[in-house]
Design an enzyme around this catalytic site. Structure first.
Site, mmCIF file in Angstrom:
data_model
loop_
_atom_site.group_PDB
_atom_site.id
_atom_site.type_symbol
_atom_site.label_atom_id
_atom_site.label_comp_id
_atom_site.label_asym_id
_atom_site.label_seq_id
_atom_site.Cartn_x
_atom_site.Cartn_y
_atom_site.Cartn_z
ATOM 1 N N PRO A 185 30.590 9.924 27.179
ATOM 2 C CA PRO A 185 31.204 9.345 25.976
ATOM 3 C C PRO A 185 30.142 8.853 24.995
ATOM 4 C CG PRO A 185 32.132 8.404 28.000
ATOM 5 C CD PRO A 185 30.927 9.171 28.405
ATOM 6 N N PRO A 186 30.528 8.662 23.734
ATOM 7 C CA PRO A 186 29.587 8.099 22.751
ATOM 8 C C PRO A 186 29.106 6.718 23.182
ATOM 9 C CG PRO A 186 31.544 8.992 21.664
ATOM 10 C CD PRO A 186 31.835 9.004 23.127
ATOM 11 N N GLY A 187 27.843 6.428 22.880
ATOM 12 C CA GLY A 187 27.304 5.099 23.133
ATOM 13 C C GLY A 187 26.827 4.846 24.538
ATOM 14 N N THR A 188 26.735 5.890 25.372
ATOM 15 C CA THR A 188 26.326 5.687 26.764
ATOM 16 C C THR A 188 24.831 5.894 26.981
ATOM 17 O OG1 THR A 188 27.078 7.956 27.206
ATOM 18 C CG2 THR A 188 28.567 6.167 27.801
ATOM 19 N N GLY A 189 24.075 6.180 25.918
ATOM 20 C CA GLY A 189 22.618 6.200 26.045
ATOM 21 C C GLY A 189 21.977 7.562 26.079
ATOM 22 N N LYS A 190 22.675 8.606 25.648
ATOM 23 C CA LYS A 190 22.093 9.948 25.698
ATOM 24 C C LYS A 190 20.895 10.067 24.757
ATOM 25 C CE LYS A 190 26.107 11.779 24.704
ATOM 26 N NZ LYS A 190 26.936 10.571 24.788
ATOM 27 N N THR A 191 21.071 9.634 23.524
ATOM 28 C CA THR A 191 19.964 9.693 22.563
ATOM 29 C C THR A 191 18.861 8.715 22.944
ATOM 30 O OG1 THR A 191 21.524 10.311 20.817
ATOM 31 C CG2 THR A 191 19.358 9.512 20.127
ATOM 32 N N GLU A 203 51.070 -15.235 29.192
ATOM 33 C CA GLU A 203 49.792 -14.964 29.854
ATOM 34 C C GLU A 203 49.649 -15.765 31.149
ATOM 35 O OE1 GLU A 203 48.162 -12.502 28.904
ATOM 36 O OE2 GLU A 203 49.175 -12.259 26.977
#
Length: 677
Positions: free
Chosen positions: A299-305, A512
């Site tokens: 998913p986006p934002g998981t640290g690939k880049t 709640e």
């Protein structure tokens, strides 16, 4: 040092450097004490200051470590201090098979051969062209099997010294030079340093790198000794002007390390292996290793880049980055151009982001994809060199869309998922520690945020900390628990809705508290309870992960907890409201899985899996699901009826504490003991 400068240019540059530094040193000496006879400079020292210098650069100057120098023949020697410190193993051997085994399997820096080993009664007038010896056979075999290992010939062994004619003949056959047997120890060390220097120059040339440095001068007025000191050593890439736009320059290389990212041990181990391969491809080539690349997905934002940035920083090799959209716009020619540049500056890493833009499965379209075809051809590596590899790192959010032929080109596929509890805690603590003077967060709040961030991408958690920092800077205050909690909730769920009446807030508090009470009744403690309205809900309860199970009993308890809010509204006469809509969805999904997938109601419905489409027309299954929901709602009502005191304490705590939320610790304190009869 480095690049492709020839010897004449290097000598000329060295001469200019010496003249300039000597001139500057003498100027310094004159300023310090003058240059009369009493103040004449008695000695000039040249030395290096390696403080804060990268380990790789230090190794360049101190010589190759953990290597072997095999010597075919028998010569006495004592290892020098420098070679012992570098763990250089000089190994005498007179067996051809054993010698060649060392060459094939060990990290050999260079070899020494007694060319006339095995010859009786060697004479000075011996013609090397005519000699037939075991040493000659070893030399020729070594030159045939491994031309990259430098081979030096022992000279003066048993009284025979080679003539200039003989030396020239041996040099033509592939000898790198000669080592006198009488001064073997000293000449071996000098040869060792010469070869190390040559290895460094070849390494820098292959990488298209230069070693830059600064200089400084010191003068000791008491001893009249001057020092010229080399310092500030750095490796920089020598990039031609037309390639600069494609290459990541040294000043823009990410300052990232493994400490900045959380990945599995397997992924880190594999990438470290690939990085070592890129640094020393010749060594891995001998073992038959030739990796092509890795594909990162998730998913986006998981640290690939971010992982690609770590690889760029840790590897030290040249790094090229391109998005697949650039390749798409540039066509096959752009793909070929990127690989041409990567091969030119290899060993190199080529990072392709969002590769699905050009790598989609061809079965989805009848239109040819020449860009993908060009990428497949380039990754096959028909025009690549084993000693100058190009390693491809690619990233995608949609692995299911990637063409199978492209997937096969990668050595490994790595899924980049969300972090587990331990990793989230480490990430949060590390982010806070970087700005420790701006945070004053309790361990309890850290634990609460970690519990509530389950399923969040690492990048999202980093955005929360950045938002908190901005708020702290704007307000000029240290970020404490309440502010950090508010920022987290705002980033994840949105701004607070402030248009609610006291009656609505009270109803939300009972709703709640109903969820919380049922969970507590079953021995599990929610990690957070909020009555702050954000987005499309009026509040929420964060269930914990403790006591997770996969039994029928556990799932029924989860249904009761999900319906605890509806049960509380019914017990306290709020009637039927829309506030339980999402709770009903969650409870229905659990009940449907129990009936249709998990086979937990065999007697009523059988064991066969019932698909979602089939469920629409299966009246018996739908009735069973409704019955389960009704029974668990009734159980929740009974639990709340039996524990009204605890309910009131929970409602009072969240309504009157000013924060409008309760942490796990506060929930336990407010609820007190429960009636479990």
């Amino acid at each position: 040092m480095g690049g492709s400068a020839d010897a004449r240019n290097a000598s000329k540059a060295a001469g200019k450097l010496i003249s300039k530094e000597m001139y500057e040193l003498l100027k310094l000496a004159e300023e310090e004490q003058g240059l009369d006879e009493s103040g004449i400079v008695r000695r000039i020292e040249w030395r290096c200051d390696f403080e804060d210098t990268a380990e790789e650069i230090r190794d360049f100057y101190f010589g190759e470590k953990n290597c072997v120098i095999p010597v075919f023949g028998t010569v006495e020697h004592a290892p020098t201090e420098k070679m012992k410190n570098n763990n250089v193993n000089v190994r005498n051997i007179a067996d051809i098979r054993g010698f060649m085994e060392i060459i094939r399997k060990e990290n050999v820096l260079f070899a020494v051969v007694d060319y006339i080993h095995g010859l009786e009664n060697a004479e000075n007038e011996l013609d090397v062209e005519d000699v037939r010896t075991i040493g000659r056979d070893v030399f020729l075999r070594l030159r045939e099997e491994d031309k990259e290992v430098p081979v030096y010939i022992l000279d003066g062994i048993r009284g025979h010294y080679y003539t200039e004619k003989e030396k020239n003949a041996l040099m033509k056959k592939g000898a790198a030079g000669f080592i006198e047997s009488k001064r073997f120890g000293k000449q071996l060390e000098r040869t060792y340093m010469d070869v190390c220097c040559r290895v460094v120059m070849e390494t820098l040339t292959e990488r298209h790198q230069v070693l830059t440095y600064g200089t400084k001068r010191e003068f000791d007025t008491k001893a009249n000794v001057g020092s010229i000191i080399f310092c500030d050593f750095k490796l920089e890439t020598a990039v031609e002007s037309e390639d600069k736009s494609a290459m990541l320059s040294d000043d823009l290389r990410p300052n990232k390390s493994w400490n900045d990212i959380f990945v599995s041990k397997d992924l880190k181990r594999e990438l470290e292996f690939f990085i070592q391969y890129l640094r020393k491809p010749k060594e891995y080539k001998k073992a038959g290793v030739k990796p092509k690349g890795v594909l990162l997905y998730g998913p986006p934002g998981t640290g690939k880049t971010l992982l690609a940035k770590v690889a760029a920083a840790e590897s030290g090799v040249n790094f090229l980055s391109v998005s697949a959209s650039e390749l798409f716009n540039g066509g096959p020619e752009k793909v070929q151009d990127e690989f041409r540049i990567a091969r030119k500056y290899a060993p190199a890493i080529l990072f392709i982001d969002e590769i699905e833009a050009i790598g989609t499965k061809r079965e989805y379209s009848a239109v040819p994809n020449p860009i993908l075809n060009a990428l497949l051809v380039e990754m096959d590596g028909f025009i690549s060199r084993d000693d100058k590899p190009v390693f491809v790192m690619a990233a995608t959010n949609y692995i299911e869309k990637i063409d199978f032929a492209l997937i096969r080109r990668f050595d490994r596929l790595f899924e980049m998922g969300t972090l587990d509890e331990k990793e989230r805690k480490l990430q949060l603590e590390r982010l806070i520690k970087k700005q420790s003077d701006r945070f004053d967060i309790s361990d309890e709040m850290v634990k609460s945020i970690v519990d509530r961030s389950r399923g969040l991408a690492p990048a999202k958690l980093e955005k929360v900390v950045e938002a908190a920092l901005r708020e702290g800077i704007r307000s000029g205050q240290v970020i404490k628990d309440d502010l950090f909690d508010e920022i987290f909730e705002r980033c994840i769920l949105g701004e607070e809705r402030v248009d609610r009446s006291p009656g609505e807030r009270a109803r939300t508090a009972y709703h709640e508290a109903g969820h919380v009470l049922i969970e507590l009744y079953y021995g599990r403690t929610p990690t957070y309870m909020s009555i702050v309205a954000r987005g499309n809900h009026g509040g929420y309860t964060q269930f914990g992960t403790e006591g997770w199970d996969s039994t029928q009993k556990y799932y029924l308890e989860r249904i009761s907890a999900a319906l605890g809010g509806r049960a509380a509204e019914m017990v306290y006469k709020y009637g039927l409201t829309s506030g339980a809509a999402s709770d009903l969805d969650s409870a229905k999904e659990i009940a449907a899985n129990m009936v249709c997938k998990f086979g937990m109601y065999e007697e009523e419905i059988g064991l066969a899996v019932i698909e979602a489409e089939e469920l629409k027309y299966n009246q018996k299954a739908k009735e069973l699901i409704n019955r389960i929901l009704s029974e668990q709602l009734e159980e929740a009502i009974n639990i709340i009826e039996a524990n009204k005191d605890a309910m009131e304490r929970l409602v009072k705590a969240v309504m009157e504490n000013g924060k409008k939320y309760l942490t796990k610790k506060e929930i336990l304190e407010a609820a007190g003991g429960l009636n479990r009869k």
